[in-house]
Design an enzyme around this catalytic site. Sequence first.
Site, short mmCIF file in Angstrom:
data_model
loop_
_atom_site.label_atom_id
_atom_site.label_comp_id
_atom_site.label_asym_id
_atom_site.label_seq_id
_atom_site.Cartn_x
_atom_site.Cartn_y
_atom_site.Cartn_z
N HIS A 363 13.10 -13.81 -5.59
CA HIS A 363 11.84 -13.29 -5.06
C HIS A 363 11.99 -12.25 -3.98
O HIS A 363 11.02 -11.92 -3.31
CB HIS A 363 11.01 -14.43 -4.45
CG HIS A 363 10.31 -15.26 -5.47
ND1 HIS A 363 9.06 -14.95 -5.93
CD2 HIS A 363 10.69 -16.37 -6.13
CE1 HIS A 363 8.69 -15.86 -6.82
NE2 HIS A 363 9.67 -16.74 -6.96
N LYS A 546 -2.87 -10.50 3.24
CA LYS A 546 -1.52 -10.92 2.89
C LYS A 546 -0.82 -11.38 4.16
O LYS A 546 -1.33 -11.16 5.26
CB LYS A 546 -0.75 -9.77 2.24
CG LYS A 546 -0.82 -8.46 3.02
CD LYS A 546 -0.08 -7.33 2.32
CE LYS A 546 -0.80 -6.75 1.12
NZ LYS A 546 -0.19 -7.07 -0.15
N ARG A 547 0.33 -12.01 4.02
CA ARG A 547 1.10 -12.37 5.20
C ARG A 547 1.39 -11.13 6.04
O ARG A 547 1.52 -10.02 5.51
CB ARG A 547 2.44 -13.00 4.78
CG ARG A 547 2.32 -14.42 4.26
CD ARG A 547 1.79 -15.36 5.30
NE ARG A 547 2.77 -15.59 6.35
CZ ARG A 547 3.30 -16.76 6.65
NH1 ARG A 547 2.93 -17.85 5.99
NH2 ARG A 547 4.18 -16.88 7.61
N LYS A 552 5.34 -4.95 5.01
CA LYS A 552 4.05 -4.79 4.33
C LYS A 552 3.18 -3.73 5.01
O LYS A 552 2.28 -3.19 4.43
CB LYS A 552 3.31 -6.13 4.26
CG LYS A 552 3.98 -7.17 3.33
CD LYS A 552 3.21 -8.49 3.33
CE LYS A 552 3.85 -9.58 2.49
NZ LYS A 552 3.40 -9.58 1.08
N LYS A 658 -4.85 -9.62 -8.11
CA LYS A 658 -6.14 -10.30 -7.95
C LYS A 658 -7.23 -9.28 -7.65
O LYS A 658 -8.35 -9.37 -8.16
CB LYS A 658 -6.06 -11.31 -6.79
CG LYS A 658 -5.04 -12.40 -6.97
CD LYS A 658 -4.81 -13.15 -5.64
CE LYS A 658 -3.53 -13.95 -5.68
NZ LYS A 658 -3.14 -14.46 -4.35
C1 PLP Z 1 -2.08 -14.20 -3.61
C2 PLP Z 1 -1.85 -14.76 -2.27
C3 PLP Z 1 -0.80 -14.29 -1.50
C4 PLP Z 1 0.12 -13.17 -1.94
O1 PLP Z 1 -0.41 -11.94 -1.49
P1 PLP Z 1 0.47 -10.59 -1.56
O2 PLP Z 1 -0.53 -9.52 -1.27
O3 PLP Z 1 1.00 -10.49 -2.95
O4 PLP Z 1 1.51 -10.70 -0.53
C5 PLP Z 1 -0.60 -14.84 -0.24
N1 PLP Z 1 -1.40 -15.81 0.23
C6 PLP Z 1 -2.44 -16.27 -0.49
C7 PLP Z 1 -3.32 -17.33 0.10
C8 PLP Z 1 -2.70 -15.78 -1.76
O5 PLP Z 1 -3.73 -16.27 -2.48
#
Ligand code: PLP
Length: 808
Positions: A363, A546-547, A552, A658
Amino acid sequence: MDVRNGMGLRPLGTSAAEFEQDLLSNLYYRRGTTVESASTQDAYETLALTVRDRLAERRVRTAAAHYAANPRWVYYLSAEYLLGKQLEQNMLYSGTDRIARIAMKQLGLDPDEVEGLDVEPGLGNGGLGRLAACLLDAMATLDIPAVGYGIRYDLGIFKQTFKNGAQVEKPDDWSYQGNPWEFPAPDDRQTVFFYGHTERDANGKTCWIPGEVVLGEPSHMLVPGHGTDTVNIVRLWRARGSESSFDLSRFSAGQYAEAVDEAVHAENISKVLYPDDSTESGRELRLKQQYFLVSCSLRDIIRRFRLRNTDWSEFPKKTVIQLNDTHPTLAIPELMRLLVDEEGLNWDLAWTIVRQTFAYTCHTLLPEALETWSVPMFERLLPRHLEIIYTINEHFLAEVREAFPGDVDRVRRMSLIQEEPDRRVRMANLAVVGTQAVNGVAELHSELLASTTLRDFAELWPAKFHNVTNGISPRRFIKIANPTLSSLISEGLGGDEWINDLDRLAGLEALADDESFRSRWRAVKQANKVRLGLGDPESLTDVMIKRFHEYKRQQLKLLHIITMYHRIKANPGQAYVPRTVLFAGKAAPAYHAAKHVIRLINAVAAVIDADPAVSPYLKVVFPPNYNVTLGSLIIPAADLSEQISMAGKEASGTGNMKLALNGALTIGTLDGANIEIRDKVGADNFFLFGLDTPAATALKNNGYRARDHYDRDPELRHALDSILDGKFLGIGREVGESLLNWDEYLTLADYRSYVDAQDQVDAAWQDTDQWTRKSILNTARSGFFSADRTVRDYAAGIWHVNPVKVGR
Ligand SMILES: *Cc1c(COP(=O)(O)O)cnc(C)c1O
């Protein structure tokens, strides 16, 4: 055949009246109360049980079908699962969503209030844990016999709050009120050993004399498929002290704390999810967690294998174990130990079995995120496993020497043991050596894995390396999260088959040119913004969720916000495209640089809010505690999806999928799955900016100087100066200093290109019809990103498993 017939049980009804009867019955017999005296919590738990009962029947039939078929199983091992709330999903999958609400109203209960008590089990940090949940959902939907294994952490991912704009972490005691979705299975508890030493008997056979014994107690949650009768499970282990761990004599002597010392020590293993997915912390306990998960799960897998099989050579034919990142890699030496030490197989046969059984999903690309463990600590905790790893390494390095004679440096790089600067076990190397397939999670990521991070291995075993691009559950992230858009899509396509066959969304392309469909599409987006309730629903809703991580680049988004602020201040009379910029996300508690960015965002938001010349055009909102629940509210309301990582750093991303699926346009770099998203939705419907991976790498290698960009670009200088001068409540100087002097992730190098792309976003937004058309095309062309496709790719390329249909 309905198992219950043979048992004289009545089938559960499908009408609201029957559901109401079952609610009353469960309230009475399982909660011991009546409607008149029930609390909302009673009502919630009763509702959950009544829904669960309807899935339990399918679960029994699934187990029977699987037993009869004796199929090849997928066992998914993951240290994290971000499952999201269960109630709404389980009502949808059991077809009870409508009747449950009618029944509750009949009983005078407020469905929204009752359903509001459902809790999200936060057993993961972010993308990796959510991927695990999406894959389980898709495996069940595709009738693939599968079990997910994980840890039932008492405390999940911390709850994020803000105090004066700074992140404050609160413990997440998610199952404080109990968890009605869980089936405890104490009979299947396993014993796990730690510490101690090894001995050889007269025949040269090795045995491990452990120093600590801990029990692993499983419980499982149901993982129903959508539109099928399959109900798989996810089995989660909780650590318990053994019976002898309570010291009665000490207790009797009044030494209450000492009496439970050993038990507390044991139970600490499943106490907390490590909130830190990229750096090391609490090292030994974390390694203990990993071994705990692996040891319990493998014994359970073997127990299940033995229900229908006896011959060990059949094991790889009936079992594929997918390792979700390196956290469960100890499964490789553990299965060797079980086969050689406990089952008496010879080494070569055991190794053949092990290698055929496992597959590994990588990953990351960040070398600092590749797990290693110090040899002395490893040896203390798992002495026998270290010996096994040494033996694997001997055989393996002989193979390397034979393939690359005289290449000493390569041998050193590929060894399972790092020698310098200190001796460490390299988990990724072990995971590659002990598996039959290794995959990255997006095309670019898989290429980079093979050409950089794991290059030596790809040169030795090119056929072992695969790509399986991540995907997301369309049930969770559009059907449930965005019910109004789902209805509009079903109307447009003349049915809802698209939910399990996401490529059918392509049928929406024709409707992108239909004026009235476009206006309804817009109305749905608008209503979703109203539902979210943050910012003006007329404004462009620009989201970065996102985190928090420097790669990022939330800081890049922030520089753009500050630039907009300055532009509006400089020319207050002009008309600007009103934007609501929404951030959500957590930073690891020890990740100070990321926490400074959070604090600065909140400060900038406050300054803008307080400025009447700017606030009509620009609003920054940062709802705390990003999780699946919050994401499901934000994603349907988004117009613009920020996917702005430094190229070559984001393995795939799934948030990007998403958002595109829900009709947001992406502004992004050529990184991770963004590349595939852009290929699918079309370059015209995606805002591209920034350096690509080769350019970013070259820039770094040729001595990048962030300050040059600062010197050259007045807007950038103005933005950075305002941070450095403390214009935002005096917050964030660390962020400014770090960008100016270091800028590890090339934020300043991409600034101009990013701001220009944002200007194109503004221009595009002003043509409402064209924007809506692009939005519809994003949804129409996102079918590829269904987790169903991901699972089919795994099934065909790596797992070689077939579905088992559950009979009626
Ligand atoms: C989908 C999701 C992520 C991943 O988000 P990225 O933008 O791909 O880093 C992280 N946390 C939650 C709660 C998610 O639903």
